[in-house]
Write an enzyme that holds these catalytic residues in place. Structure first.
Site, PDB file in Angstrom:
ATOM      1  N   ARG A 225      19.229 -14.247  27.111  1.00  0.00           N
ATOM      2  CA  ARG A 225      19.790 -14.760  28.359  1.00  0.00           C
ATOM      3  C   ARG A 225      18.810 -14.474  29.494  1.00  0.00           C
ATOM      4  O   ARG A 225      18.142 -13.429  29.508  1.00  0.00           O
ATOM      5  CB  ARG A 225      21.134 -14.094  28.689  1.00  0.00           C
ATOM      6  N   HIS A 273      16.528 -24.076  26.918  1.00  0.00           N
ATOM      7  CA  HIS A 273      17.731 -23.539  26.268  1.00  0.00           C
ATOM      8  C   HIS A 273      18.044 -24.329  24.993  1.00  0.00           C
ATOM      9  O   HIS A 273      19.170 -24.826  24.810  1.00  0.00           O
ATOM     10  CB  HIS A 273      18.933 -23.539  27.221  1.00  0.00           C
TER      11      HIS A 273
HETATM   12  N1  LIG Z   1      18.975 -19.480  23.528  1.00  0.00           N
HETATM   13  C1  LIG Z   1      19.935 -19.938  22.763  1.00  0.00           C
HETATM   14  O1  LIG Z   1      19.936 -21.099  22.374  1.00  0.00           O
HETATM   15  C2  LIG Z   1      21.015 -18.996  22.333  1.00  0.00           C
HETATM   16  C3  LIG Z   1      21.926 -19.418  21.348  1.00  0.00           C
HETATM   17  C4  LIG Z   1      22.906 -18.508  20.937  1.00  0.00           C
HETATM   18  C5  LIG Z   1      22.975 -17.241  21.483  1.00  0.00           C
HETATM   19  N2  LIG Z   1      22.084 -16.872  22.436  1.00  0.00           N
HETATM   20  C6  LIG Z   1      22.132 -15.515  23.010  1.00  0.00           C
HETATM   21  O2  LIG Z   1      21.949 -14.564  21.974  1.00  0.00           O
HETATM   22  C7  LIG Z   1      22.757 -13.433  22.278  1.00  0.00           C
HETATM   23  C8  LIG Z   1      22.931 -12.562  21.063  1.00  0.00           C
HETATM   24  O3  LIG Z   1      23.789 -13.208  20.120  1.00  0.00           O
HETATM   25  P1  LIG Z   1      24.361 -12.416  18.859  1.00  0.00           P
HETATM   26  O4  LIG Z   1      25.261 -13.337  18.127  1.00  0.00           O
HETATM   27  O5  LIG Z   1      23.256 -11.760  18.107  1.00  0.00           O
HETATM   28  O6  LIG Z   1      25.219 -11.283  19.610  1.00  0.00           O
HETATM   29  P2  LIG Z   1      25.870  -9.977  18.967  1.00  0.00           P
HETATM   30  O7  LIG Z   1      26.105 -10.160  17.509  1.00  0.00           O
HETATM   31  O8  LIG Z   1      27.023  -9.625  19.835  1.00  0.00           O
HETATM   32  O9  LIG Z   1      24.730  -8.880  19.105  1.00  0.00           O
HETATM   33  C9  LIG Z   1      24.345  -8.366  20.345  1.00  0.00           C
HETATM   34  C10 LIG Z   1      23.354  -7.263  20.115  1.00  0.00           C
HETATM   35  O10 LIG Z   1      22.978  -6.735  21.383  1.00  0.00           O
HETATM   36  C11 LIG Z   1      23.211  -5.332  21.387  1.00  0.00           C
HETATM   37  N3  LIG Z   1      23.585  -4.881  22.732  1.00  0.00           N
HETATM   38  C12 LIG Z   1      24.573  -5.342  23.517  1.00  0.00           C
HETATM   39  N4  LIG Z   1      24.619  -4.652  24.666  1.00  0.00           N
HETATM   40  C13 LIG Z   1      23.643  -3.726  24.591  1.00  0.00           C
HETATM   41  C14 LIG Z   1      23.203  -2.691  25.457  1.00  0.00           C
HETATM   42  N5  LIG Z   1      23.772  -2.484  26.655  1.00  0.00           N
HETATM   43  N6  LIG Z   1      22.168  -1.941  25.052  1.00  0.00           N
HETATM   44  C15 LIG Z   1      21.587  -2.136  23.854  1.00  0.00           C
HETATM   45  N7  LIG Z   1      21.956  -3.083  22.980  1.00  0.00           N
HETATM   46  C16 LIG Z   1      22.983  -3.879  23.352  1.00  0.00           C
HETATM   47  C17 LIG Z   1      24.336  -5.112  20.415  1.00  0.00           C
HETATM   48  O11 LIG Z   1      24.349  -3.756  20.009  1.00  0.00           O
HETATM   49  P3  LIG Z   1      25.399  -3.231  18.903  1.00  0.00           P
HETATM   50  O12 LIG Z   1      24.886  -3.803  17.584  1.00  0.00           O
HETATM   51  O13 LIG Z   1      25.296  -1.772  18.971  1.00  0.00           O
HETATM   52  O14 LIG Z   1      26.727  -3.813  19.301  1.00  0.00           O
HETATM   53  C18 LIG Z   1      23.954  -6.094  19.311  1.00  0.00           C
HETATM   54  O15 LIG Z   1      22.986  -5.531  18.467  1.00  0.00           O
HETATM   55  C19 LIG Z   1      24.025 -14.090  22.807  1.00  0.00           C
HETATM   56  O16 LIG Z   1      24.806 -13.190  23.556  1.00  0.00           O
HETATM   57  C20 LIG Z   1      23.476 -15.196  23.656  1.00  0.00           C
HETATM   58  O17 LIG Z   1      23.278 -14.722  24.964  1.00  0.00           O
HETATM   59  C21 LIG Z   1      21.120 -17.722  22.869  1.00  0.00           C
END
Ligand SMILES: NC(=O)c1ccc[n+]([C@@H]2O[C@H](COP(=O)([O-])OP(=O)(O)OC[C@H]3O[C@@H](n4cnc5c(N)ncnc54)[C@H](OP(=O)(O)O)[C@@H]3O)[C@@H](O)[C@H]2O)c1
Length: 310
Positions: A225, A273
């Site tokens: 993000r 994006h």
């Molecule tokens: N560019 C694009 O096209 C696109 C598409 C889809 C998603 N995204 C982005 O990708 C992000 C990640 O997706 P995801 O499905 O992998 O999410 P997820 O499964 O919720 O994983 C988030 C990761 O971030 C870690 N995290 C969250 N807050 C943190 C903090 N304060 N300090 C350290 N680590 C932290 C979490 O730690 P824990 O494992 O300990 O919970 C987890 O490992 C989405 O939120 C979205 O913003 C972008």
């Protein structure tokens, strides 16, 4: 009859409708799928932030809000939602993210720009790319997407480590957590991939201080993000040559304004994006599976931790 309201841009409705109908049918679910309804008659909402729905209070029969997006930062603080909120965990989206991240990591690892953009008739035969095993990659965020990317990069041979909020001693790549863990990861990594959600705790995580602790000459890749980065600090690090390149897919303001310096900066690659997107053909099954669970009285999958915002 159980009713699912599809709340998304009108153009998405004819695309999603057959996939949702099929995914419900294969589960034996008798669900009426509609794109408009009296809120008091709706049991489930499939929600896109682009659908315009903001007030869930009139949805008195609602069981759950099923986000069609992975990122829930625009809805997680919506106080009118009094039921569980689930985010999208879509195998198709995950595959797309792995491919986008692998492609951009390989671009920087192999130095392909020098050949793709610099064909000048000079035979530079002496510069051979290193092997992936000699390249240290850091994946910041080891969730659904970060972990999948870390595993794929590890499979290509890269020396991968990661960082997450909670310690992950059993992770398939060396994993760090906490402030000291982030500093270790940033200092070791030649290519850094940001796959964190936008939450109050991750806002401007990559600020001037953390950019200063990144290994000189490193590359930053952000498909997470835009809010994760302090844009001015990033531009300063790029101007100073401390950071070799930033490949950015997400921005504080989207679409990225045409006048933004990222568009013209020689060390920045902008993609609009498109790192990955929810794929209706696989994501419809995720929606239908949660409806099946709701109907069966089972806990929903992928429920958002509203306290932590993701
Ligand atoms: N560019 C694009 O096209 C696109 C598409 C889809 C998603 N995204 C982005 O990708 C992000 C990640 O997706 P995801 O499905 O992998 O999410 P997820 O499964 O919720 O994983 C988030 C990761 O971030 C870690 N995290 C969250 N807050 C943190 C903090 N304060 N300090 C350290 N680590 C932290 C979490 O730690 P824990 O494992 O300990 O919970 C987890 O490992 C989405 O939120 C979205 O913003 C972008």
């Amino acid at each position: 009859m159980t009713r699912l309201l599809f709340s998304a841009p009108p153009a998405d409705w004819p695309v999603w409708r057959p996939h949702l109908a099929r995914a419900c049918a294969v589960r034996g679910l008798a669900v009426e799928i509609v794109d408009a309804a009296d809120p008091a008659t709706v049991d489930y909402v499939a929600y896109s932030p682009e659908g315009g729905l903001a007030d869930f209070a009139p949805f008195t029969r609602l069981r759950v809000v099923l986000s069609l997006w992975v990122g829930v930062e625009t809805i997680v603080g919506n106080d009118t939602i009094a039921v569980p909120l689930c985010r999208m965990v879509d195998p198709g989206l995950r595959a797309g993210m792995v491919e986008w991240v692998a492609g951009h990591v390989l671009r920087h690892h192999l130095g392909t720009d020098a050949h793709v953009l610099g064909q000048d008739g000079v035979w530079r035969h002496d510069v051979v790319p290193p092997l992936a095993r000699d390249r240290r990659v850091g994946v910041v965020g080891l969730g659904e997407l970060g972990l999948a990317c870390a595993l794929a990069l590890k499979g290509l041979g890269f020396d991968v480590a990661g960082w997450s909020r909670r310690p992950k001693p059993d992770a398939p790549v060396p994993s760090h957590s906490g402030e000291a863990g982030l500093a270790t990861l940033l200092a070791r990594s030649e290519i850094i991939v940001l796959l964190l959600p936008a939450t109050p705790a991750t806002e401007r995580l990559i600020d001037a201080d953390r950019l200063a602790s990144i290994r000189p000459g490193a590359v930053l890749i952000n498909p997470g993000r835009g809010a994760l980065i302090d844009d001015e600090a990033l531009l300063a690090a790029l101007d100073a040559g401390r950071l070799a390149h930033a490949t950015l897919d997400v921005f504080r303001e989207e679409p990225l304004p045409p006048s933004h310096r990222f568009w013209s900066h020689p060390r920045v690659t902008v993609t609009p994006h498109i790192a990955s997107a929810t794929r209706p053909e696989s994501a419809a099954d995720v929606v239908a599976e949660n409806i099946r669970r709701g109907e069966a009285g089972l806990p929903f999958l992928h429920e958002v931790d509203r306290k932590h915002g993701y």
